[in-house]
Write a protein that holds these residues in place. Structure first.
Motif, PDB file in Angstrom:
ATOM      1  N   THR A 142       0.823  -1.209   0.000  1.00  0.00           N
ATOM      2  CA  THR A 142       0.000   0.000   0.000  1.00  0.00           C
ATOM      3  C   THR A 142       0.857   1.259   0.000  1.00  0.00           C
ATOM      4  O   THR A 142       0.420   2.295  -0.501  1.00  0.00           O
ATOM      5  CB  THR A 142      -1.009   0.013   1.157  1.00  0.00           C
ATOM      6  OG1 THR A 142      -0.311  -0.107   2.395  1.00  0.00           O
ATOM      7  CG2 THR A 142      -2.021  -1.106   1.004  1.00  0.00           C
TER       8      THR A 142
ATOM      9  N   GLY B 289      -0.734   2.393  -3.082  1.00  0.00           N
ATOM     10  CA  GLY B 289      -1.886   3.095  -2.545  1.00  0.00           C
ATOM     11  C   GLY B 289      -2.945   2.116  -2.070  1.00  0.00           C
ATOM     12  O   GLY B 289      -2.800   0.907  -2.207  1.00  0.00           O
ATOM     13  N   ARG B 290      -4.015   2.645  -1.521  1.00  0.00           N
ATOM     14  CA  ARG B 290      -5.051   1.795  -0.931  1.00  0.00           C
ATOM     15  C   ARG B 290      -6.305   1.667  -1.788  1.00  0.00           C
ATOM     16  O   ARG B 290      -7.297   1.095  -1.359  1.00  0.00           O
ATOM     17  CB  ARG B 290      -5.439   2.336   0.445  1.00  0.00           C
ATOM     18  CG  ARG B 290      -4.302   2.233   1.439  1.00  0.00           C
ATOM     19  CD  ARG B 290      -4.753   2.599   2.842  1.00  0.00           C
ATOM     20  NE  ARG B 290      -3.681   2.450   3.781  1.00  0.00           N
ATOM     21  CZ  ARG B 290      -3.373   1.301   4.388  1.00  0.00           C
ATOM     22  NH1 ARG B 290      -4.075   0.231   4.165  1.00  0.00           N
ATOM     23  NH2 ARG B 290      -2.365   1.253   5.235  1.00  0.00           N
ATOM     24  N   LYS B 291      -6.262   2.176  -3.004  1.00  0.00           N
ATOM     25  CA  LYS B 291      -7.431   2.099  -3.876  1.00  0.00           C
ATOM     26  C   LYS B 291      -7.735   0.631  -4.186  1.00  0.00           C
ATOM     27  O   LYS B 291      -6.828  -0.135  -4.523  1.00  0.00           O
ATOM     28  CB  LYS B 291      -7.158   2.867  -5.170  1.00  0.00           C
ATOM     29  CG  LYS B 291      -8.335   2.926  -6.086  1.00  0.00           C
ATOM     30  CD  LYS B 291      -8.030   3.749  -7.313  1.00  0.00           C
ATOM     31  CE  LYS B 291      -9.242   3.735  -8.237  1.00  0.00           C
ATOM     32  NZ  LYS B 291      -8.946   4.301  -9.524  1.00  0.00           N
TER      33      LYS B 291
END
Length: 165
Positions: free
Chosen positions: A81, A85-87
């Motif tokens: 992440t 990222g956390r998408k």
């Protein structure tokens, strides 16, 4: 789902840093040389790990990177992440409401079977990566490496590790 090379490179760099003695770090250039990857790209991954609080960055002549937390508290999910990222990998666009036979919005209050399956798979993926720490990764590397290779790594670390101020 495709995971970028940056995640692989960052995970390898973090696993290597787990072998550093306290107060020592590695420069991004040294990590890039060790893994045979481009220096600027490794530096980018290290900056992302720093921003996420996974590594501590010291600047200047005696600068370098070290893990910011114990290796047992850093998971592969943390590394992924930090880089990706956390998408979510899957985003439902409610296509079932489109076209000549599209469902009415009130018929779509629950996730469709397709969205539910993708979300369940993504949750299992996340849960698995959250259960794997850098300590486990490092233990696997040690178990899979010859004594000669481990000795070479230790010598390389002694030569390349810098005292962080």
């Amino acid at each position: 789902m495709q995971i970028s090379k940056g995640v692989e490179w960052a995970a390898h760099a973090a696993a290597l840093m787990s072998a550093l003695p306290p107060g020592r770090g590695l420069r991004a250039e040294a990590l890039a040389r060790y893994h045979g990857v481009p220096g600027p790209y490794m530096a980018k991954q290290m900056q992302a790990l720093s921003k996420a609080g996974i590594v501590h960055a010291a600047r200047g002549k005696h600068g370098g990177y070290r893990l910011a937390r114990p290796a047992g508290e850093i998971t592969l999910w943390d590394v992924m992440t930090a880089i990706e990222g956390r998408k979510p990998a899957f985003t439902c666009t409610e296509i079932r409401q489109n076209g000549p036979c599209g469902a009415e919005p009130e018929q779509c209050r629950q996730k469709c079977a397709i969205a539910a399956a993708f979300h369940a798979a993504e949750a299992a993926f996340r849960d698995h990566l959250q259960a794997v720490s850098l300590v486990e990764i490092a233990a696997g590397v040690v178990a899979d490496s010859s004594p000669d290779h481990l000795r070479d790594v230790g010598r390389w670390l002694e030569k390349e590790a810098v005292a962080l101020g």
